[in-house]
Scaffold this motif. Structure first.
Motif, PDB file in Angstrom:
ATOM      1  N   SER A 123       1.407   2.705   9.449  1.00  0.00           N
ATOM      2  CA  SER A 123       1.130   1.374   8.906  1.00  0.00           C
ATOM      3  C   SER A 123       0.714   0.437  10.026  1.00  0.00           C
ATOM      4  O   SER A 123       1.315  -0.612  10.252  1.00  0.00           O
ATOM      5  CB  SER A 123       2.348   0.808   8.170  1.00  0.00           C
ATOM      6  OG  SER A 123       2.008  -0.397   7.512  1.00  0.00           O
ATOM      7  N   THR A 150       0.815  -1.209   0.000  1.00  0.00           N
ATOM      8  CA  THR A 150       0.000   0.000   0.000  1.00  0.00           C
ATOM      9  C   THR A 150       0.850   1.261   0.000  1.00  0.00           C
ATOM     10  O   THR A 150       0.331   2.358  -0.220  1.00  0.00           O
ATOM     11  CB  THR A 150      -0.946   0.017   1.214  1.00  0.00           C
ATOM     12  OG1 THR A 150      -0.179  -0.115   2.421  1.00  0.00           O
ATOM     13  CG2 THR A 150      -1.951  -1.129   1.129  1.00  0.00           C
ATOM     14  N   SER A 151       2.140   1.127   0.272  1.00  0.00           N
ATOM     15  CA  SER A 151       3.046   2.272   0.284  1.00  0.00           C
ATOM     16  C   SER A 151       4.417   1.793  -0.163  1.00  0.00           C
ATOM     17  O   SER A 151       4.798   0.643   0.095  1.00  0.00           O
ATOM     18  CB  SER A 151       3.131   2.884   1.684  1.00  0.00           C
ATOM     19  OG  SER A 151       4.018   3.983   1.716  1.00  0.00           O
ATOM     20  N   ASP A 173      -5.283   1.622   5.345  1.00  0.00           N
ATOM     21  CA  ASP A 173      -4.480   1.002   4.283  1.00  0.00           C
ATOM     22  C   ASP A 173      -4.244  -0.436   4.714  1.00  0.00           C
ATOM     23  O   ASP A 173      -3.298  -0.733   5.447  1.00  0.00           O
ATOM     24  CB  ASP A 173      -3.154   1.746   4.118  1.00  0.00           C
ATOM     25  CG  ASP A 173      -3.330   3.175   3.637  1.00  0.00           C
ATOM     26  OD1 ASP A 173      -4.452   3.544   3.255  1.00  0.00           O
ATOM     27  OD2 ASP A 173      -2.339   3.926   3.630  1.00  0.00           O
ATOM     28  N   ILE A 176      -6.862   1.055   0.146  1.00  0.00           N
ATOM     29  CA  ILE A 176      -6.108   2.279   0.420  1.00  0.00           C
ATOM     30  C   ILE A 176      -7.107   3.307   0.949  1.00  0.00           C
ATOM     31  O   ILE A 176      -8.045   3.685   0.242  1.00  0.00           O
ATOM     32  CB  ILE A 176      -5.435   2.844  -0.847  1.00  0.00           C
ATOM     33  CG1 ILE A 176      -4.517   1.806  -1.481  1.00  0.00           C
ATOM     34  CG2 ILE A 176      -4.671   4.119  -0.506  1.00  0.00           C
ATOM     35  CD1 ILE A 176      -3.206   1.599  -0.785  1.00  0.00           C
TER      36      ILE A 176
END
Length: 639
Positions: A580, A278-279, A589, A616
């Protein structure tokens, strides 16, 4: 995006009930509610089968415990969780769901045939778990996306098979434009890698470059050498083989078009979502940043990107007025990226001890200049800095003469002059710019640490990351820990090449090879983060390497490996998007994962885990068609 591939999964998530991974690394059962893209509240419920059974029974007939599920026609049981979602919106923005309110979705997943006696434990062991999305802290997404449109030689088990793959691609895509083939790896061939003569056999009548998986070695046919010229440091025109130099510049010299770059963003983003990323921290250049920026402005960038610029972009970045942390909710400036040495496969990683079979250098030589760690399809290069030797290579492809003394056939290539490195990093740290430096060999790591020690003694605040750090003996690691620097490592390197008979052993010998990538030693410093380097871009595959390191004392637990691939990476950049983590105030996310055992640290092999869905900010961007999401018959009226 390609995410809601089942065709009926809702666009925006508003709640979740089931098992989830807590910030402490424990798997708990509970209820999570969202407010827009962020978590509003997290309510942990009593753990244990009986407590769960009672609580879910009280929630209504749609939510049933695994114990109550009867075997289907295939003799398999279903693992279930409940997702509360907003309805899908039609073209006019009107709700297409019942009553315009939130809809409860029950997710079913086949988990394998179990007997009645085993049903209580086995089915639960394979239940779905909600986790924070992965943060890939070192990647080359644009390069990955570009590689999708190029000949892919990855997986070829011999020179002949690699050439056959390339030949079929050339037949399918005829023309005269230059071609860059990606990803060959001779470490499992039992023979040498590709050469120009191999490519000449194809008689394609067009320039062809074939880059090794590390990007530091390439083969070029006659047509390519005629176009590119022969005056490249590290190029043997007769053999049609180059190390560093033109091998790493080829992506800029044969640059992709704007539509190709846009397609690369789309392809890479979809693959990242399929893998639960997601990142990401993109190690790119001006071309990469422009491509992400265009996608962001068009509303097509859902992935969250922190972007590091190649050091060759320094003047352009400063001239544009970019600052660390600047950007949007999906694209932010992270820092500058330097390359201090080459790769192990190319024998250009700068090492303190000569490579096995090599005679020690007569003189160690000076220190010098830089190039990237290109991956399969990676785009490591950048536009040249008007002839400045920022990274060692001139715009004509020649290595600065004073620096070429550090190119050693026995101890690798140290690519930066220490005094120039001091000046460059002093300026960056003075301006508040984070620095990341590729350093695979211990000689390169020692150079970086020595420079940092000098700057720390000058009173500068250091925001620094050592990238890869494959060779970190105890003395260097202690010095790195004293400086408080981050260390970004790639556990998929272990999964790929650190096993018995693998590339590391072939190049370095067994004892040296087994000492590489000391994950637990770095973890103890509190500054370990994980990335993929797109080799491959798969966190679940990569983390398996951390659990199966050849030295048992360097293995991580599942919880530790996961933390390095999520929370640690999320917080290793300026202006992070979040932690996160599944806790109040954080972005939703998330990923939904199957195959997670009830005891998290019982995982011995990550291969049993599979990403089933990705969100997301609560927006579904990937949905595994194998899941069945069945809307409830009533609007969600509460918990």
């Amino acid at each position: 995006m390609s995410g809601a591939s089942s065709g009926h999964f809702p666009t925006q998530l508003t709640g979740f009930r089931g098992r989830f991974l807590t910030p402490s690394g424990e798997i708990r059962h509970g209820l999570i509610e969202l407010a827009g893209s962020r978590i509003r509240c997290v309510q942990e419920q009593l753990d244990g089968l009986q407590a769960r059974h009672a609580q879910e029974q009280s929630a209504g007939p749609q939510v049933r415990d695994v114990q109550e599920q009867s075997a289907g026609p295939t003799g398999q049981d279903s693992a279930r969780c409940v997702l509360t979602s907003a309805p899908d919106l039609g073209p006019s923005g009107s709700a297409t769901g019942s009553g315009g309110g939130a809809i409860r979705f029950e997710v079913k997943l086949q988990v394998g045939s179990v007997s009645a006696e085993e049903r209580t434990t086995s089915a639960i062991d394979a239940e779905l778990v909600l986790m924070p999305g992965f943060v890939d802290a070192h990647t080359h997404l644009i390069g990955f996306g570009l590689a999708a449109g190029r000949p892919n030689l990855h997986g070829a088990v011999s020179r002949d098979e690699a050439l056959e793959k390339l030949s079929k691609w050339l037949q399918a895509y005829p023309g005269t434009d230059p071609v860059i083939a990606e990803g060959w790896d001779e470490s499992n061939w039992g023979e040498d890698g590709l050469t120009g003569a191999d490519l000449d056999r194809l008689a394609a009548g067009r320039p062809i470059a074939a880059r090794r998986v590390c990007g530091h070695i390439s083969a070029f046919n006659r047509e390519a050498i005629e176009v590119l010229g022969r005056d490249w440091e590290g190029l043997d025109p007769a053999a049609g083989v180059a190390r560093e130099g033109v091998s790493l510049e080829i992506g800029r010299l044969w640059a992709p078009s704007p539509p190709q770059r846009a397609e690369a963003v789309r392809v890479a983003q979809e693959e990242a979502f399929r893998l639960g990323i997601t990142s990401a921290h993109e190690m790119g250049d001006a071309i990469c940043f422009r491509a992400f920026g265009e996608a962001d402005r068009a509303g097509l960038l859902d992935l969250r990107i922190h972007h590091y610029f190649h050091s060759q972009c320094d003047d352009a970045v400063q001239g544009a007025g970019l600052t660390p942390g600047a950007g949007s909710e999906h694209l932010r400036v992270a820092g500058m990226k330097y390359f201090l040495d080459g790769s192990i496969g190319a024998r250009t990683a700068a090492v303190r001890t000569p490579y096995p079979g090599a005679e020690p250098d007569a003189e160690p030589g000076a220190e010098p200049g830089a190039e990237p760690d290109a991956e399969p399809g990676a785009e490591p290069d950048a536009e040249p800095d008007s002839g400045r030797h920022i990274a060692g290579w001139t715009s004509s492809g020649s290595l600065d003469g004073a620096r070429s003394e550090a190119r050693s056939e026995t101890r690798g290539w140290l690519l930066w002059n220490t005094e120039e490195l001091l000046d460059a990093w002093r300026r960056h740290f003075s301006l508040g710019w984070p620095v990341a430096a590729h350093a695979i060999g211990d000689r390169a790591a020692e150079q970086a640490i020595g420079v940092l020690e000098t700057l720390a003694a000058e009173g500068l605040s250091l925001d620094f990351r050592l990238e890869h750090g494959e060779m970190l003996p105890a003395d260097l690691l202690a010095r790195a820990q004293a400086l408080g620097i981050g260390i970004s490592m790639q556990p998929n390197f272990t999964a790929n090449w650190q096993g018995e008979g693998g590339l590391y052993e072939q190049v370095l010998g067994r004892e040296w090879a087994d000492s590489l990538n000391p994950y637990r030693s770095v973890f103890r410093t509190g500054r370990l983060i994980f990335g993929s380097d797109t080799m491959p871009m798969d966190p679940i595959y990569g983390m398996g390497g951390a659990l199966r390191h050849p030295d048992p004392e360097q293995r991580l637990t599942a919880a530790e490996a996961h933390a390095a691939y999520t929370r640690a990476g999320a917080m290793a950049v300026p202006s992070p998007f979040g932690r996160s983590s599944i806790e109040e105030g954080e972005f939703a996310d998330w990923i939904l994962v199957s195959g997670v055992p009830r005891e998290w640290n019982r995982i011995e092999d990550w291969a049993s885990l599979q990403v089933r869905a990705t969100w997301i900010g609560g927006k579904c961007v990937y949905w595994d068609p194998a899941l069945r999401a069945e809307p409830g018959h009533e609007a969600e009226g509460g918990s």
